[in-house]
Design a protein around this motif. Structure first.
Motif, short mmCIF file in Angstrom:
data_model
loop_
_atom_site.label_atom_id
_atom_site.label_comp_id
_atom_site.label_asym_id
_atom_site.label_seq_id
_atom_site.Cartn_x
_atom_site.Cartn_y
_atom_site.Cartn_z
N SER A 1 -95.79 -53.94 7.79
CA SER A 1 -97.11 -53.46 7.38
C SER A 1 -97.79 -52.58 8.42
O SER A 1 -98.31 -51.53 8.09
CB SER A 1 -98.01 -54.64 7.01
N PHE A 2 -97.81 -52.98 9.67
CA PHE A 2 -98.50 -52.17 10.67
C PHE A 2 -97.90 -52.45 12.04
O PHE A 2 -97.23 -53.46 12.25
CB PHE A 2 -100.00 -52.47 10.70
N GLY A 3 -98.16 -51.57 13.00
CA GLY A 3 -97.78 -51.80 14.38
C GLY A 3 -96.34 -51.41 14.66
O GLY A 3 -95.48 -51.46 13.79
N THR A 4 -96.09 -51.01 15.89
CA THR A 4 -94.74 -50.61 16.32
C THR A 4 -94.26 -51.38 17.52
O THR A 4 -93.10 -51.26 17.89
CB THR A 4 -94.72 -49.12 16.66
N ASN A 5 -95.13 -52.15 18.17
CA ASN A 5 -94.75 -52.79 19.42
C ASN A 5 -95.00 -54.28 19.43
O ASN A 5 -95.13 -54.89 20.48
CB ASN A 5 -95.50 -52.16 20.60
N LYS A 6 -95.09 -54.91 18.27
CA LYS A 6 -95.29 -56.35 18.22
C LYS A 6 -93.93 -57.02 18.17
O LYS A 6 -93.11 -56.73 17.31
CB LYS A 6 -96.10 -56.74 16.99
N ASN A 7 -93.69 -57.92 19.11
CA ASN A 7 -92.42 -58.64 19.16
C ASN A 7 -92.67 -60.13 19.03
O ASN A 7 -93.77 -60.61 19.26
CB ASN A 7 -91.70 -58.36 20.48
N GLN A 8 -91.64 -60.88 18.70
CA GLN A 8 -91.78 -62.31 18.50
C GLN A 8 -92.05 -63.01 19.82
O GLN A 8 -91.38 -62.76 20.82
CB GLN A 8 -90.51 -62.87 17.87
N ALA A 9 -93.04 -63.89 19.85
CA ALA A 9 -93.34 -64.67 21.05
C ALA A 9 -92.51 -65.94 21.06
O ALA A 9 -92.13 -66.45 20.01
CB ALA A 9 -94.83 -65.02 21.12
N VAL A 10 -92.22 -66.45 22.26
CA VAL A 10 -91.45 -67.67 22.39
C VAL A 10 -92.36 -68.88 22.35
O VAL A 10 -92.05 -69.89 21.73
CB VAL A 10 -90.63 -67.65 23.70
N PHE A 11 -93.52 -68.79 23.02
CA PHE A 11 -94.47 -69.90 23.05
C PHE A 11 -95.80 -69.43 22.46
O PHE A 11 -96.23 -68.31 22.70
CB PHE A 11 -94.70 -70.39 24.48
N ALA B 1 -88.88 -73.90 14.14
CA ALA B 1 -89.55 -74.72 13.14
C ALA B 1 -90.49 -73.90 12.27
O ALA B 1 -90.67 -74.19 11.10
CB ALA B 1 -90.31 -75.85 13.82
N PHE B 2 -91.11 -72.87 12.85
CA PHE B 2 -91.99 -72.01 12.06
C PHE B 2 -92.14 -70.69 12.79
O PHE B 2 -92.41 -70.67 13.99
CB PHE B 2 -93.37 -72.64 11.85
N THR B 3 -91.92 -69.59 12.07
CA THR B 3 -92.02 -68.27 12.66
C THR B 3 -92.95 -67.41 11.81
O THR B 3 -92.78 -67.31 10.60
CB THR B 3 -90.65 -67.57 12.75
N LEU B 4 -93.94 -66.80 12.47
CA LEU B 4 -94.85 -65.87 11.81
C LEU B 4 -94.84 -64.57 12.58
O LEU B 4 -95.11 -64.55 13.79
CB LEU B 4 -96.27 -66.46 11.77
N LEU B 5 -94.47 -63.48 11.92
CA LEU B 5 -94.30 -62.18 12.56
C LEU B 5 -95.45 -61.25 12.16
O LEU B 5 -95.44 -60.69 11.06
CB LEU B 5 -92.96 -61.57 12.19
N PRO B 6 -96.46 -61.08 13.03
CA PRO B 6 -97.59 -60.20 12.69
C PRO B 6 -97.12 -58.76 12.53
O PRO B 6 -96.33 -58.25 13.32
CB PRO B 6 -98.53 -60.34 13.90
N GLY B 7 -97.58 -58.12 11.48
CA GLY B 7 -97.32 -56.71 11.30
C GLY B 7 -95.97 -56.36 10.76
O GLY B 7 -95.68 -55.17 10.55
N LEU B 8 -95.10 -57.33 10.52
CA LEU B 8 -93.76 -57.02 10.03
C LEU B 8 -93.85 -56.37 8.65
O LEU B 8 -94.32 -56.97 7.70
CB LEU B 8 -92.90 -58.27 9.96
#
Length: 341
Positions: free
Chosen positions: A296-306, A287-294
């Motif tokens: 722009s920054f960071g190498t190890n941030k992945n999408q959370a499920v909850f 319903a809504f997805t926000l991807l921090p750092g996509l």
């Protein structure tokens, strides 16, 4: 950003399906459903009634035994139980041929004073299996309305498309709240970036997939499929609205609308509304997805499920540098929730 989603969202790989076979069930509101069930420990009586089987609990370890039934070979199952307990507590159901054992059981929490529908996974059983129910609490009454099983189908995830950071088009629309700025392209859902004080901090996912089950098969379709969708992004009365209309592989018409509204300074509320003109057993609805750092920054941030659950790697906050012991533990999904098959 704040996300207010007034639509029930399923994100994960589980659902309830039934095959053409008649599976065992016990309707405790009927004499046939009650037949064969006997009190075994700390239960003073079992009293059938129009509302179900009233279990009078008289001690700390109440349980009752049911008759043997034949279950389909090789079919993983969901066990469903509708009940109402005077006391809040844990209900446990054992499945066995010879004698109950702790490994062959499932547990779930039951709130007191209201009807509750439990759904828990059990493995493939077979012929001649019995059930034992340990109702919650150590006193009062627990009313059992119905127990039944449905087939549990293992669902395989798709090959997820890799999210790509969108680039702001010349005709992109924007919404500002304090230092927070949303820049949304006009080509579809998730095609946006979020800036704070002019620095890109996050992005949406313009390659989201929706999954559902039909005729015991998993169907997937992309919201970005330009052959089956039309998208509208516009500013109306200070709100930014993005809407996509598309057809799934079986011809149902979907409409997904996201409304971004400036809230208190430095925040934007998001509402997602989903409608479909045919019934669908949904297994994945982003319903809504926000991807921090996509992008722009960071190498190890992945999408959370909850929301509130983090997947961290090479991240100082995953250590006990600041907090030691139980306070350092991350939030986790409620274990009472049915897991993936």
């Amino acid at each position: 950003m704040n996300a207010k989603i007034p639509f029930l969202v399923f994100w994960g790989f589980w659902t309830v399906l039934t095959s053409g076979a008649v599976l065992p069930s016990f309707d405790f509101t009927t004499p046939d459903g009650v037949q064969g069930w006997q009190p075994a420990n700390d239960i003073s009586s079992l009293e059938p009634g129009a509302g179900g089987l009233a279990v009078r609990i008289s001690g700390d370890d109440p349980y009752m035994m049911g008759p043997a039934r034949d279950y389909p070979l090789g079919a993983n199952l969901w066990l469903h139980l509708r009940l109402k307990s005077d006391q809040t507590g844990t209900c446990q159901v054992f499945y066995f041929r010879d004698a109950p054992t702790e490994p062959n059981s499932v547990r779930f929490d039951v709130p007191g004073g209201k009807w509750f529908d439990a759904q828990v996974p059990v493995p493939a059983l077979g012929t001649g299996w019995r059930l034992r129910i340990d109702p919650p609490g150590n006193g009062g009454t627990c009313v059992l309305a119905r127990l039944w099983v449905t087939e549990r189908i293992a669902l395989q995830p798709p090959s997820w498309p890799k999210p790509e950071p969108p680039h702001a088009d010349a005709d992109a629309l924007s919404l500002t709240s304090g230092a927070l700025k949303l820049i949304h392209n006009r080509d579809g859902l998730g095609s946006f970036v979020v800036e704070v004080a002019g620095r890109r901090m996050a992005a949406g996912n313009s390659k989201s997939l929706v999954g559902y089950v039909r005729d015991r098969q998993v169907r997937w379709f992309a919201l970005s499929d330009h052959q089956t969708k039309s998208a509208t992004v516009q500013l109306v009365n200070g709100n930014l609205t993005a809407t996509v209309q598309c057809k799934d592989p079986d011809g149902a018409q979907w409409e997904i609308e996201q409304v971004f509204t400036p809230a208190r300074e430095g925040s934007i509320n998001v509402q997602t509304r989903v409608t479909v003109d045919q019934d669908r057993a949904v297994i994945c609805l982003p319903a809504f997805t926000l991807l921090p750092g996509l992008g722009s920054f960071g190498t190890n941030k992945n999408q959370a499920v909850f929301a509130g659950v983090e997947y961290l790697g090479n991240e100082p906050s995953s250590s006990e540098a600041d907090l030691a012991g139980p306070p350092a533990k991350r939030q986790a999904p409620d274990t009472a929730t049915p897991p993936s098959p």
